[in-house]
Design an enzyme around this catalytic site. Structure first.
Site, mmCIF file in Angstrom:
data_model
loop_
_atom_site.group_PDB
_atom_site.id
_atom_site.type_symbol
_atom_site.label_atom_id
_atom_site.label_comp_id
_atom_site.label_asym_id
_atom_site.label_seq_id
_atom_site.Cartn_x
_atom_site.Cartn_y
_atom_site.Cartn_z
ATOM 1 C CD GLU A 130 -2.849 1.246 0.170
ATOM 2 O OE1 GLU A 130 -3.765 0.437 0.123
ATOM 3 O OE2 GLU A 130 -2.672 2.131 -0.685
ATOM 4 C CB VAL A 133 1.037 3.737 -5.236
ATOM 5 C CG1 VAL A 133 0.474 4.807 -6.167
ATOM 6 C CG2 VAL A 133 1.672 2.611 -6.028
ATOM 7 C CD GLU A 191 12.046 7.439 -3.461
ATOM 8 O OE1 GLU A 191 12.587 6.341 -3.314
ATOM 9 O OE2 GLU A 191 11.006 7.751 -2.852
ATOM 10 C CE LYS A 206 5.666 7.079 -5.337
ATOM 11 N NZ LYS A 206 5.903 8.477 -4.968
HETATM 12 P P1 NAP Z 1 15.812 6.062 4.237
HETATM 13 O O1 NAP Z 1 15.332 7.086 5.183
HETATM 14 O O2 NAP Z 1 16.967 6.349 3.380
HETATM 15 O O3 NAP Z 1 16.110 4.718 5.098
HETATM 16 C C1 NAP Z 1 16.686 3.577 4.529
HETATM 17 C C2 NAP Z 1 17.003 2.586 5.634
HETATM 18 O O4 NAP Z 1 17.477 1.380 5.054
HETATM 19 C C3 NAP Z 1 18.077 3.062 6.616
HETATM 20 O O5 NAP Z 1 17.742 2.651 7.923
HETATM 21 C C4 NAP Z 1 19.334 2.347 6.130
HETATM 22 O O6 NAP Z 1 20.255 2.060 7.187
HETATM 23 C C5 NAP Z 1 18.745 1.048 5.593
HETATM 24 N N1 NAP Z 1 19.559 0.509 4.493
HETATM 25 C C6 NAP Z 1 19.707 1.025 3.253
HETATM 26 N N2 NAP Z 1 20.547 0.273 2.522
HETATM 27 C C7 NAP Z 1 20.932 -0.738 3.328
HETATM 28 C C8 NAP Z 1 21.809 -1.850 3.175
HETATM 29 N N3 NAP Z 1 22.447 -2.072 2.021
HETATM 30 N N4 NAP Z 1 21.966 -2.702 4.212
HETATM 31 C C9 NAP Z 1 21.321 -2.492 5.371
HETATM 32 N N5 NAP Z 1 20.472 -1.461 5.601
HETATM 33 C C10 NAP Z 1 20.290 -0.582 4.577
HETATM 34 O O7 NAP Z 1 14.636 5.589 3.263
HETATM 35 P P2 NAP Z 1 13.062 5.843 3.414
HETATM 36 O O8 NAP Z 1 12.735 7.230 2.980
HETATM 37 O O9 NAP Z 1 12.595 5.380 4.752
HETATM 38 O O10 NAP Z 1 12.476 4.903 2.251
HETATM 39 C C11 NAP Z 1 12.455 3.503 2.420
HETATM 40 C C12 NAP Z 1 11.618 2.896 1.283
HETATM 41 O O11 NAP Z 1 10.297 3.422 1.338
HETATM 42 C C13 NAP Z 1 12.120 3.215 -0.125
HETATM 43 O O12 NAP Z 1 11.838 2.128 -0.960
HETATM 44 C C14 NAP Z 1 11.261 4.406 -0.533
HETATM 45 O O13 NAP Z 1 11.112 4.507 -1.936
HETATM 46 C C15 NAP Z 1 9.958 4.023 0.116
HETATM 47 N N6 NAP Z 1 9.052 5.136 0.406
HETATM 48 C C16 NAP Z 1 9.516 6.232 1.076
HETATM 49 C C17 NAP Z 1 8.644 7.251 1.408
HETATM 50 C C18 NAP Z 1 9.089 8.469 2.153
HETATM 51 O O14 NAP Z 1 8.251 9.345 2.396
HETATM 52 N N7 NAP Z 1 10.349 8.569 2.571
HETATM 53 C C19 NAP Z 1 7.293 7.134 1.045
HETATM 54 C C20 NAP Z 1 6.851 6.001 0.355
HETATM 55 C C21 NAP Z 1 7.754 4.991 0.047
HETATM 56 P P3 NAP Z 1 20.954 3.235 8.068
HETATM 57 O O15 NAP Z 1 19.844 3.801 8.910
HETATM 58 O O16 NAP Z 1 22.005 2.560 8.856
HETATM 59 O O17 NAP Z 1 21.474 4.230 7.069
HETATM 60 N N1 HSE Z 2 10.072 10.311 -2.894
HETATM 61 C C1 HSE Z 2 8.714 9.939 -2.917
HETATM 62 C C2 HSE Z 2 7.867 11.182 -3.170
HETATM 63 C C3 HSE Z 2 8.330 9.304 -1.613
HETATM 64 O O1 HSE Z 2 8.386 12.288 -3.058
HETATM 65 O O2 HSE Z 2 6.694 11.036 -3.500
HETATM 66 C C4 HSE Z 2 6.966 8.689 -1.653
HETATM 67 O O3 HSE Z 2 6.921 7.620 -2.509
#
Ligand code: NAP
Ligand code: HSE
Length: 427
Positions: A130, A133, A191, A206
């Site tokens: 969920e 997207v 991202e 998405k």
């Molecule tokens: P983020 O803040 O960069 O966090 C990534 C996490 O993954 C960190 O805890 C990092 O460890 C860990 N990690 C990354 N590479 C790793 C590796 N090779 N081995 C072990 N741990 C690793 O990312 P995020 O924004 O939470 O996004 C996570 C996912 O959700 C992505 O697929 C993104 O597209 C998706 N998403 C994000 C959002 C948003 O609003 N941010 C919204 C929808 C979907 P460390 O903490 O040690 O660096």
């Molecule tokens: N980087 C993405 C955005 C996070 O800005 O919409 C949510 O998928």
């Protein structure tokens, strides 16, 4: 009381949001599901890193993925790390170990989704997404469950919070592109590689996921036309406003006589439409079904708690249900979509020509457009009598993409053209 054990791969923006919701809303989750959720392990890159939030003592931080996927105690692996290499390995191992998987990773699903859904079906486990997207907006379950009896005519939406935040800040507060992007990064919307947000790649991931949900068909990512917002200037935002439009990064798919026309592109949206009023990191999606008619979804498309809300909902759904419904279709073996060639797509257009301010320019441009069946709806020259280059803006009636490309190629080679023409679709 049943206890469900969770392993989180990733503890960044979204992972932290998930843990906070599990703690702060524990009583509500228990009342709704009768289940207590415990995070037993968290995979990170660096276990020594200072973190704003740490779950309880029952949670072990590790850098070894096996601590998640090979632990027989773990019921659900929640992939929140991003990327498609290690993330895929973890998801595959989790599925093969009979564990449900919840992910927010649209990149992984867009590239490897077809294979992962087949694997999940084979092992009889859930693969839920969920949050992948539009962050907190419940669009995946809505298309998959609530709108499942509809033939979907079209979907049009704002699918990237970062791009929408940048365009909104440029429009409303006159911010420069780079300043708005830095703010979106600080707020946790962007991202890991922000070019994914700016160049429309994240929105493309998405849209591929949405197309599968809506049509049960695979539109290969590499065939999807994708255009981002990096070429959008303050001048285009201002000129569009003068014509009564806002510029938005749009994702669209429509059924054109059984073929799918889809793409990601910046477009002028009439200010009276709901989509034009979607500001900040908000996302919005309009889905039109043959039975329901149009339905409009609006909410936060990124950020820790909105995205965490979608992830936790998936965890709860999966752990309460008997048989997962991963794709929304009886068989998860999804076939390739019948694709309308992008050059056959039709749309109204905004053209901004940058020209030397001299006699005959407007007539020369109009002639080429007319020779390519492009009919002009409005034309304005923003001249200042200084004799240097000036913008000329044309809004057109509906034209075919191929005709537009061919005409602009000829026009941009003309001696009075000072820089490449900006061409944007009008929604
Ligand atoms: P983020 O803040 O960069 O966090 C990534 C996490 O993954 C960190 O805890 C990092 O460890 C860990 N990690 C990354 N590479 C790793 C590796 N090779 N081995 C072990 N741990 C690793 O990312 P995020 O924004 O939470 O996004 C996570 C996912 O959700 C992505 O697929 C993104 O597209 C998706 N998403 C994000 C959002 C948003 O609003 N941010 C919204 C929808 C979907 P460390 O903490 O040690 O660096
Ligand atoms: N980087 C993405 C955005 C996070 O800005 O919409 C949510 O998928």
């Amino acid at each position: 009381m049943q206890t469900v054990k969770l392993a989180l791969a990733g503890f960044g923006t979204v992972g932290t949001g998930v843990a906070r919701i599990l703690e702060e809303n524990e009583e509500l989750l228990l009342k709704r599901s009768g289940i207590k959720y415990v995070i037993t392990s968290v995979l990170v890159r660096d276990t020594e890193k200072q973190r704003d939030y740490i779950p309880g003592p029952e949670t072990k931080f590790t850098t070894n993925p096996e601590d998640l996927t090979a632990d027989p105690e773990v019921d659900v692996v929640v992939e929140l790390m991003g990327g498609i290499t290690l993330a895929k390995e973890i998801v595959v191992k989790a599925i093969k170990s009979g564990k449900h998987v919840v992910t927010a990773n649209k990149h992984l699903l867009a590239v490897h989704g077809i294979e992962l859904f087949k694997l999940a079906e084979e092992y009889g486990v859930g693969l839920y997404y969920e949050a992948s997207v539009a962050g907190g907006i419940p669009i995946v379950e809505s298309i998959k469950e609530s709108l499942c009896v509809n033939k979907i005519k079209n979907i049009v939406g704002i699918l990237n919070g970062t791009a929408n935040y940048i365009l909104s800040e440029m429009t409303t507060n006159g911010l420069e592109f780079d300043t708005a992007l830095s703010q979106a990064q600080e707020l946790g919307y962007a991202e890991a590689d922000p070019t994914f947000d700016i160049e429309g790649i994240d929105a493309a991931h998405k849209l591929v996921v949405l197309i599968r949900l809506a049509y049960g068909e695979d539109y290969p990512l590499e065939e999807l036309p994708v255009e981002g917002i990096s070429k959008i200037t303050g001048l285009d935002i201002k000129l569009a406003r003068e014509f009564g439009y806002r510029i938005k990064l749009i994702g669209q798919v429509r059924d054109v006589c059984g073929k799918l026309e889809a793409g990601i592109f910046p477009a002028l949206v009439k200010y009276t439409l709901l989509l034009a009023r979607v500001g900040g990191n908000y996302n919005a999606i309009r889905v039109e079904g043959n039975a329901v008619g149009p339905a409009f979804f609006h909410g936060q498309g990124a950020g820790a708690l909105p995205t965490g809300s979608a992830v936790v909902a998936d965890i709860m759904t999966l752990t309460k249900m008997d048989k997962p419904n991963n794709t929304g279709f009886y068989s998860s073996d999804l076939k390739k979509a019948d694709i309308l060639p992008p050059e056959h797509a039709t749309s109204e257009y905004y053209f901004r020509f940058t020209v030397a301010d001299k006699a005959g320019v407007m007539a020369a441009i109009s002639k080429i457009l007319s020779e390519h069946n492009i009919s002009i709806a409005q034309a304005v020259q923003k001249g200042d009598a200084s004799g240097v280059n000036v913008p000329i803006v044309f809004l057109t009636h509906k034209a075919r993409a191929k005709d537009v490309n061919d005409a602009l190629k000829i026009i941009d080679d003309m001696p009075f053209i000072a820089q490449s023409t900006i061409s944007l679709r009008i929604l």
